[in-house]
Every structure is written in structure tokens, then in C-alpha cells.
Design a protein around this motif. Structure first.
Motif, PDB file in Angstrom:
ATOM      1  N   GLY A   1       1.176  -1.311  -7.013  1.00 37.86           N
ATOM      2  CA  GLY A   1       0.683  -1.748  -5.713  1.00 37.86           C
ATOM      3  C   GLY A   1      -0.738  -1.252  -5.546  1.00 37.86           C
ATOM      4  O   GLY A   1      -1.534  -1.313  -6.476  1.00 37.86           O
ATOM      5  N   THR A   2      -1.034  -0.744  -4.373  1.00 39.56           N
ATOM      6  CA  THR A   2      -2.347  -0.170  -4.104  1.00 39.56           C
ATOM      7  C   THR A   2      -2.162   1.284  -3.720  1.00 39.56           C
ATOM      8  O   THR A   2      -1.443   1.588  -2.760  1.00 39.56           O
ATOM      9  CB  THR A   2      -3.049  -0.921  -2.947  1.00 39.56           C
ATOM     10  N   ALA A   3      -2.777   2.189  -4.466  1.00 42.81           N
ATOM     11  CA  ALA A   3      -2.667   3.621  -4.198  1.00 42.81           C
ATOM     12  C   ALA A   3      -3.638   4.008  -3.089  1.00 42.81           C
ATOM     13  O   ALA A   3      -4.802   3.610  -3.114  1.00 42.81           O
ATOM     14  CB  ALA A   3      -2.965   4.418  -5.459  1.00 42.81           C
ATOM     15  N   ALA A   4      -3.131   4.769  -2.124  1.00 39.92           N
ATOM     16  CA  ALA A   4      -3.965   5.256  -1.016  1.00 39.92           C
ATOM     17  C   ALA A   4      -3.802   6.770  -0.921  1.00 39.92           C
ATOM     18  O   ALA A   4      -3.021   7.271  -0.118  1.00 39.92           O
ATOM     19  CB  ALA A   4      -3.559   4.580   0.283  1.00 39.92           C
ATOM     20  N   PRO A   5      -4.524   7.516  -1.765  1.00 39.95           N
ATOM     21  CA  PRO A   5      -4.385   8.970  -1.734  1.00 39.95           C
ATOM     22  C   PRO A   5      -4.982   9.548  -0.453  1.00 39.95           C
ATOM     23  O   PRO A   5      -6.049   9.130  -0.015  1.00 39.95           O
ATOM     24  CB  PRO A   5      -5.157   9.430  -2.965  1.00 39.95           C
ATOM     25  N   LEU A   6      -4.248  10.470   0.155  1.00 37.50           N
ATOM     26  CA  LEU A   6      -4.670  11.129   1.382  1.00 37.50           C
ATOM     27  C   LEU A   6      -4.726  12.633   1.153  1.00 37.50           C
ATOM     28  O   LEU A   6      -3.957  13.173   0.353  1.00 37.50           O
ATOM     29  CB  LEU A   6      -3.695  10.823   2.518  1.00 37.50           C
ATOM     30  N   ASN A   7      -5.605  13.289   1.868  1.00 40.63           N
ATOM     31  CA  ASN A   7      -5.737  14.735   1.766  1.00 40.63           C
ATOM     32  C   ASN A   7      -4.487  15.392   2.368  1.00 40.63           C
ATOM     33  O   ASN A   7      -4.203  15.203   3.543  1.00 40.63           O
ATOM     34  CB  ASN A   7      -6.993  15.184   2.524  1.00 40.63           C
ATOM     35  N   PRO A   8      -3.737  16.166   1.593  1.00 37.41           N
ATOM     36  CA  PRO A   8      -2.519  16.781   2.132  1.00 37.41           C
ATOM     37  C   PRO A   8      -2.803  17.828   3.212  1.00 37.41           C
ATOM     38  O   PRO A   8      -1.885  18.288   3.877  1.00 37.41           O
ATOM     39  CB  PRO A   8      -1.851  17.407   0.911  1.00 37.41           C
TER      40      PRO A   8
ATOM     41  N   ARG B   1       0.839  -1.195   0.000  1.00 39.41           N
ATOM     42  CA  ARG B   1       0.000   0.000   0.000  1.00 39.41           C
ATOM     43  C   ARG B   1       0.876   1.248   0.000  1.00 39.41           C
ATOM     44  O   ARG B   1       1.785   1.362   0.829  1.00 39.41           O
ATOM     45  CB  ARG B   1      -0.927  -0.019   1.205  1.00 39.41           C
ATOM     46  N   ILE B   2       0.578   2.152  -0.884  1.00 39.50           N
ATOM     47  CA  ILE B   2       1.384   3.354  -1.055  1.00 39.50           C
ATOM     48  C   ILE B   2       0.510   4.577  -0.780  1.00 39.50           C
ATOM     49  O   ILE B   2      -0.385   4.897  -1.560  1.00 39.50           O
ATOM     50  CB  ILE B   2       1.973   3.415  -2.480  1.00 39.50           C
ATOM     51  N   ALA B   3       0.760   5.241   0.349  1.00 39.14           N
ATOM     52  CA  ALA B   3       0.033   6.461   0.690  1.00 39.14           C
ATOM     53  C   ALA B   3       0.609   7.608  -0.132  1.00 39.14           C
ATOM     54  O   ALA B   3       1.816   7.690  -0.360  1.00 39.14           O
ATOM     55  CB  ALA B   3       0.153   6.753   2.183  1.00 39.14           C
ATOM     56  N   ILE B   4      -0.273   8.486  -0.565  1.00 40.00           N
ATOM     57  CA  ILE B   4       0.135   9.643  -1.366  1.00 40.00           C
ATOM     58  C   ILE B   4      -0.496  10.878  -0.733  1.00 40.00           C
ATOM     59  O   ILE B   4      -1.712  10.938  -0.580  1.00 40.00           O
ATOM     60  CB  ILE B   4      -0.354   9.520  -2.823  1.00 40.00           C
ATOM     61  N   ALA B   5       0.323  11.847  -0.350  1.00 36.06           N
ATOM     62  CA  ALA B   5      -0.176  13.105   0.219  1.00 36.06           C
ATOM     63  C   ALA B   5       0.330  14.242  -0.663  1.00 36.06           C
ATOM     64  O   ALA B   5       1.387  14.813  -0.426  1.00 36.06           O
ATOM     65  CB  ALA B   5       0.299  13.282   1.659  1.00 36.06           C
ATOM     66  N   MET B   6      -0.427  14.518  -1.716  1.00 41.40           N
ATOM     67  CA  MET B   6      -0.045  15.542  -2.675  1.00 41.40           C
ATOM     68  C   MET B   6      -1.289  16.301  -3.113  1.00 41.40           C
ATOM     69  O   MET B   6      -2.378  15.729  -3.168  1.00 41.40           O
ATOM     70  CB  MET B   6       0.600  14.900  -3.917  1.00 41.40           C
ATOM     71  N   THR B   7      -1.107  17.576  -3.445  1.00 44.50           N
ATOM     72  CA  THR B   7      -2.224  18.335  -3.994  1.00 44.50           C
ATOM     73  C   THR B   7      -2.480  17.891  -5.436  1.00 44.50           C
ATOM     74  O   THR B   7      -1.629  17.258  -6.069  1.00 44.50           O
ATOM     75  CB  THR B   7      -1.926  19.849  -3.964  1.00 44.50           C
TER      76      THR B   7
END
Length: 116
Positions: free
Chosen positions: A72-79, A50-56
Motif C-alpha cells: 500500500g502506501t507507508a506513512a511513517p509517523l514519529n512515535p 494508507r498504512i500509518a506506522i508509529a515505531m522507533t
């Protein structure tokens, strides 16, 4: 059909246009994604990770999301999350890695403070 097959447009046709003005053709978008997938794989990030992403939002986020989803698995997070919110989502998603940009908020990479 997989995600990469959906990006199989004509090489010189525009695939991504963002408000910041960075436009990419399908060929450029695929090249960027393949390069990032290779880098992520070199860090051991493969299927099941799982790959967390914290980007605008913007072209870097789009490329990162697509690459993370392919390897993998994308896990976008609110920056804009606070430290405690990031901590919650890291634990909830069991993220193996975090991708962010240097100009993104420090809260994404700083451990949360806990009152004693």
C-alpha cells in the motif's frame, strides 16, 4: 525497477544491520517482508490503502516500512508525537490502519482528549 527488486541481493549477504544487533541476510529480510505483506493483505490492506506506522528506528521498523510500501502506501509517523499530533496526521493521511509495537507510546493508539 520496484522496491522488492532492490532487495534482490545474494541470499546470504547481510542486507540489514542495526545498532540493536539484529542482522538479517537478504533472504531473511525478503522472507520477513513477504510474510508481513501477506498479513497486511489479509486485513484488506492493498494498493491505495494508507498504512500509518508509529515505531522507533530499528529492524522491525525497516521491515514494516518496506512491507507497507510494497502492499500500500507507508506513512511513517514519529512515535514521540502527542495524541493531538497523531490525530492530526491520521486525518491528514487518511490512514486505513496503524502499525505499532506494544512498547510504543500509548498516544499512538489512544484518541485525543478534547476539553469541554
Amino acid at each position: 525497477m520496484n522496491l522488492f527488486e532492490l532487495l534482490a541481493g545474494e541470499d546470504n549477504d547481510l542486507a540489514l544491520v542495526t545498532p540493536e544487533g539484529r542482522s538479517l541476510t537478504y533472504k531473511q529480510l525478503r522472507e520477513n517482508i513477504v510474510e508481513l505483506v501477506s498479513q497486511l493483505n489479509s486485513f484488506g490492506l492493498t494498493r491505495g490503502k494508507r498504512i500509518a506506522i508509529a515505531m522507533t528506528n530499528g529492524s522491525p521498523m525497516a521491515i514494516t516500512f518496506l512491507a507497507a510500501a510494497l502492499c500500500g502506501t507507508a506513512a511513517p509517523l514519529n512515535p514521540k508525537y502527542k495524541q493531538d499530533e497523531f490525530a492530526f496526521y491520521y486525518e491528514d493521511t487518511q490512514a486505513n490502519a496503524l502499525i505499532t509495537l506494544s512498547e510504543e507510546p500509548e498516544a499512538a493508539i489512544s484518541p485525543p482528549s478534547h476539553p469541554t
